[in-house]
Design a protein around this motif. Structure first.
Motif, PDB file in Angstrom:
ATOM      1  N   VAL A  24      47.729  15.434 -12.626  1.00  0.00           N
ATOM      2  CA  VAL A  24      47.931  14.142 -13.211  1.00  0.00           C
ATOM      3  C   VAL A  24      49.257  13.898 -13.620  1.00  0.00           C
ATOM      4  CG1 VAL A  24      47.152  12.449 -15.104  1.00  0.00           C
ATOM      5  CG2 VAL A  24      45.601  13.809 -13.942  1.00  0.00           C
ATOM      6  N   LEU A  25      49.864  15.138 -14.306  1.00  0.00           N
ATOM      7  CA  LEU A  25      51.114  15.095 -14.888  1.00  0.00           C
ATOM      8  C   LEU A  25      52.225  14.928 -13.773  1.00  0.00           C
ATOM      9  CD1 LEU A  25      53.372  15.367 -16.972  1.00  0.00           C
ATOM     10  CD2 LEU A  25      53.176  17.902 -16.643  1.00  0.00           C
ATOM     11  N   HIS A  26      52.014  15.852 -12.502  1.00  0.00           N
ATOM     12  CA  HIS A  26      52.825  15.713 -11.398  1.00  0.00           C
ATOM     13  C   HIS A  26      53.094  14.205 -10.650  1.00  0.00           C
ATOM     14  CE1 HIS A  26      53.318  20.090 -12.095  1.00  0.00           C
ATOM     15  NE2 HIS A  26      54.418  19.963 -11.206  1.00  0.00           N
ATOM     16  N   ASP A  27      51.757  13.744 -10.748  1.00  0.00           N
ATOM     17  CA  ASP A  27      51.398  12.495 -10.261  1.00  0.00           C
ATOM     18  C   ASP A  27      52.350  11.352 -10.904  1.00  0.00           C
ATOM     19  OD1 ASP A  27      50.298  13.353  -7.714  1.00  0.00           O
ATOM     20  OD2 ASP A  27      48.547  12.710  -8.599  1.00  0.00           O
ATOM     21  N   LEU A  28      51.916  11.437 -12.371  1.00  0.00           N
ATOM     22  CA  LEU A  28      52.259  10.346 -13.196  1.00  0.00           C
ATOM     23  C   LEU A  28      53.931  10.501 -13.050  1.00  0.00           C
ATOM     24  CD1 LEU A  28      52.339   8.582 -15.927  1.00  0.00           C
ATOM     25  CD2 LEU A  28      52.329  10.470 -17.381  1.00  0.00           C
ATOM     26  N   LEU A  29      54.573  11.605 -13.189  1.00  0.00           N
ATOM     27  CA  LEU A  29      56.146  11.685 -12.899  1.00  0.00           C
ATOM     28  C   LEU A  29      56.640  11.082 -11.693  1.00  0.00           C
ATOM     29  CD1 LEU A  29      56.730  15.443 -14.730  1.00  0.00           C
ATOM     30  CD2 LEU A  29      56.876  13.040 -15.622  1.00  0.00           C
ATOM     31  N   ASP A  30      55.993  11.644 -10.697  1.00  0.00           N
ATOM     32  CA  ASP A  30      56.269  10.821  -9.367  1.00  0.00           C
ATOM     33  C   ASP A  30      56.185   9.295  -9.365  1.00  0.00           C
ATOM     34  OD1 ASP A  30      56.843  13.486  -8.516  1.00  0.00           O
ATOM     35  OD2 ASP A  30      54.951  13.653  -7.259  1.00  0.00           O
ATOM     36  N   PHE A  31      55.028   8.832 -10.100  1.00  0.00           N
ATOM     37  CA  PHE A  31      54.757   7.367  -9.875  1.00  0.00           C
ATOM     38  C   PHE A  31      55.750   6.629 -10.772  1.00  0.00           C
ATOM     39  CE2 PHE A  31      50.159   8.086  -8.995  1.00  0.00           C
ATOM     40  CZ  PHE A  31      50.564   8.802  -7.884  1.00  0.00           C
ATOM     41  N   VAL A  32      56.122   7.082 -12.136  1.00  0.00           N
ATOM     42  CA  VAL A  32      57.208   6.494 -13.291  1.00  0.00           C
ATOM     43  C   VAL A  32      58.533   6.758 -12.416  1.00  0.00           C
ATOM     44  CG1 VAL A  32      55.500   6.637 -14.995  1.00  0.00           C
ATOM     45  CG2 VAL A  32      57.240   8.147 -14.797  1.00  0.00           C
ATOM     46  N   GLY A  33      58.873   7.532 -11.514  1.00  0.00           N
ATOM     47  CA  GLY A  33      59.981   8.149 -10.991  1.00  0.00           C
ATOM     48  C   GLY A  33      60.135   7.124  -9.577  1.00  0.00           C
ATOM     49  N   GLY A  34      59.302   6.481  -9.245  1.00  0.00           N
ATOM     50  CA  GLY A  34      59.579   5.412  -8.286  1.00  0.00           C
ATOM     51  C   GLY A  34      59.070   5.890  -6.850  1.00  0.00           C
TER      52      GLY A  34
END
Length: 357
Positions: free
Chosen positions: A152-162
């Motif tokens: 979840v953390l890796h996906d969250l960072l990817d998603f907010v990073g564009g």
């Protein structure tokens, strides 16, 4: 005679380099069914407004599920953003084991836009050791907590990073076929304001490698022969080293402490149970018996004393000296006037001493 212009500037305080904030247990109790309001939420909003008026930099809320304390922090922080204009607003922390990364990314970006870019996001694995109590409401975690949280953390960072998550097809409304699709809204700086709540060196190193911030709290995994401050300093140093090695610079460290500044001797009576809890914990640590969920832990001291004594104690804390932000952890289960008094004494009498005012 020396004129005011010729007078030397006051010396900086021992922790003047730190941002100063607080961490609150906001509750949603005292619900008035007829009026559709919660007295607990209203008290929380009042606390944030008061904190800004007293010159504090940051305000954080704790996050709890299946309890009377704040279960949905982002709507609360959006409301707090309408009562404040300079206070940074944050979570400490959102337990990722219960979250969907895409929905969380949407909510975080929307909240950040509502509060004018003042959101700081603390995330982590969570606090429950008995995951089965949450399964009916939030679903099981069959792959285990650690893999779930990391994913979840890796996906969250990817998603907010564009990251592009898909491509519009011929049936997609509002966008032409072939258009790259991303989580919306997008806030360019949001990823840089994500922090991970870590107690171990390994977790702190992971945060450093990812280029996100670090939140450390009032307890640490214990180790015989080492004090709370020594253990936490090692975590902070490991985080900084990993962040530098990954090319992210020094990173950002937020450290919380629970203190009870006493402005009136009558305060000692209101703080009696907190003082006794600290005494019991410190004794258990000395005897090697302090633990949570079968794991040895070290607790930070809770100093109940005059503001000058509280400031002097914090000034000697080596882990705090290595941080970027000091957060006062307010207690739970106390009447709002008591919590408000602790924060007021902290902001008006302790923080100026730490800043050298």
């Amino acid at each position: 005679m020396t004129s005011p212009a010729d007078s030397p500037a006051p010396a900086a305080g021992p922790l003047a380099h730190l941002g100063m904030g607080f961490l609150a247990f906001v509750d949603h109790t005292g619900i008035d069914a007829a009026g559709g309001r919660s007295h607990g939420l209203d008290d929380g909003l009042d606390l944030f407004a008061r904190a800004e008026s007293m010159g504090l930099d940051n305000g954080y809320v704790r996050h709890r599920h299946l309890q009377d304390y704040l279960s949905s922090p982002l709507p609360f922080l959006a409301a707090a953003g309408q009562r404040t204009s300079t206070l940074t607003l944050g979570t400490a922390l959102i337990p990722l084991r219960f979250e969907n990364a895409g929905r969380l990314a949407e909510d975080l970006a929307t909240t950040d836009l509502l509060v004018g870019g003042r959101l700081r996001i603390g995330v982590g694995s969570g606090y429950a050791k008995q995951d089965h109590v949450n399964e009916r409401a939030f679903g099981p975690v069959p792959e285990g907590v650690r893999p779930r949280v990391d994913a979840v953390l890796h996906d969250l960072l990817d998603f907010v990073g564009g990251e592009q998550v898909s491509t519009a097809d011929e049936f997609f409304e509002t966008e032409a076929e072939g258009t790259p699709l991303r989580i919306r809204p997008q806030v360019a700086s949001l990823r840089s304001r994500v922090a991970y709540g870590a107690g171990s060196v390994a977790s702190a190193e992971r945060a450093g490698k990812l280029g996100i911030g670090l939140q450390v709290s009032t307890l640490q995994p214990g180790e015989a022969g080492r004090s709370f401050e020594e253990l936490q300093l090692a975590v902070i140093e490991a985080y900084r080293a990993a962040s530098r090695a990954a090319g992210h610079g020094e990173g950002h460290v937020s450290a919380s402490r629970q203190m009870l500044p006493v402005a009136d001797p009558a305060d000692l009576e209101a703080f009696a149970d907190l003082i006794e809890r600290d005494r019991s914990r410190q004794q258990a640590m000395r005897e090697g018996g302090a633990g949570i969920g079968g794991m040895a832990v070290a607790f930070g001291r809770v100093v109940a004393d005059a503001p000058e004594a509280v400031a002097a104690f914090l000034a000697e804390d080596r882990a705090l000296a290595a941080a970027d932000e000091l957060v006062l952890a307010l207690p739970f289960g106390h009447p709002y006037p008591v919590v408000r008094r602790i924060l007021t004494t902290w902001a008006e009498q302790v923080v100026p001493l730490l800043r050298g005012a």
